[in-house]
Motif scaffolding. Structure first.
Motif, mmCIF file in Angstrom:
data_model
loop_
_atom_site.group_PDB
_atom_site.id
_atom_site.type_symbol
_atom_site.label_atom_id
_atom_site.label_comp_id
_atom_site.label_asym_id
_atom_site.label_seq_id
_atom_site.Cartn_x
_atom_site.Cartn_y
_atom_site.Cartn_z
ATOM 1 N N ASN A 87 -2.308 -2.968 4.991
ATOM 2 C CA ASN A 87 -2.094 -3.600 3.691
ATOM 3 C C ASN A 87 -2.061 -5.103 3.924
ATOM 4 N N ARG A 90 0.438 -9.318 -0.637
ATOM 5 C CA ARG A 90 1.383 -8.693 -1.564
ATOM 6 C C ARG A 90 0.649 -7.818 -2.590
ATOM 7 N N SER A 93 0.132 -4.354 -1.525
ATOM 8 C CA SER A 93 1.381 -3.645 -1.184
ATOM 9 C C SER A 93 1.935 -3.999 0.184
ATOM 10 N N GLN A 94 1.526 -5.128 0.779
ATOM 11 C CA GLN A 94 2.148 -5.537 2.045
ATOM 12 C C GLN A 94 3.577 -5.991 1.755
ATOM 13 N N THR A 95 4.520 -5.472 2.541
ATOM 14 C CA THR A 95 5.926 -5.857 2.355
ATOM 15 C C THR A 95 6.490 -6.529 3.593
#
Ligand code: 5GP
Ligand code: ZN
Length: 141
Positions: A87, A90, A93-95
């Motif tokens: 991912n 952001r 969906s990169q967290t």
């Protein structure tokens, strides 16, 4: 980086359930797995995403993902398939902003339990799963 959770693991400031480690990458179980054996392959040198990830290190990350995928199929996890995913950003969906590759075992007909796993993200026994995968990785080498 001090405030990066994956640098904290790499530098030994936080615990992890390690599956594999070498000079370039470390692989450990996701703390909230979607399915049993969900592993993250992480370059040791901090990069926040694809833009600052050295492509040579990226190839080491991918190669490690391939090895782990093979072990997820051949070990007691007995995966029928594997999702490899990164991912990036952001919006994707990169967290955690230390680049990493998800290696997620899949089983035939698991669409419903996979969707449930995406929602619940339950840990299970990470230690015994990691120990089993470590042994399988060593046996494969
Ligand atoms: P992303 O959404 O950035 O692609 O994925 C980050 C992943 O890292 C998530 O699946 C999350 O469960 C996992 N994660 C977040 N913090 C930690 C941690 O401290 N240890 C481990 N092992 N996994 C983590
Ligand atoms: Zn980091």
């Amino acid at each position: 980086m001090l405030d990066c959770p994956f640098c904290a693991i790499i530098e030994g400031r936080s615990p992890s359930h390690t599956v594999y480690s070498d000079d370039d990458v470390i692989a450990f179980l996701d703390i909230s797995p979607v399915t049993r054996g969900h592993t993250l392959v992480v370059p040791r040198r901090h990069s926040s995403g694809l833009a600052d990830l050295d492509p040579l290190i990226g190839s080491r990350v991918f190669a490690t993902g391939q090895r782990i995928a093979a072990v997820l199929r051949s070990s007691e996890i007995a995966a029928d398939g594997v999702n490899l995913a990164m991912n990036d950003g952001r919006a994707a969906s990169q967290t955690v902003f230390h680049s990493h590759l998800h290696v997620v075992p899949r089983h035939a007909g698991d669409k419903l339990s996979f969707a449930k796993g995406l929602l619940t993200r339950r840990g299970g026994d990470l230690e015994s799963t990691a120990a089993m995968l470590r042994r399988a990785m060593q046996a494969q080498a």
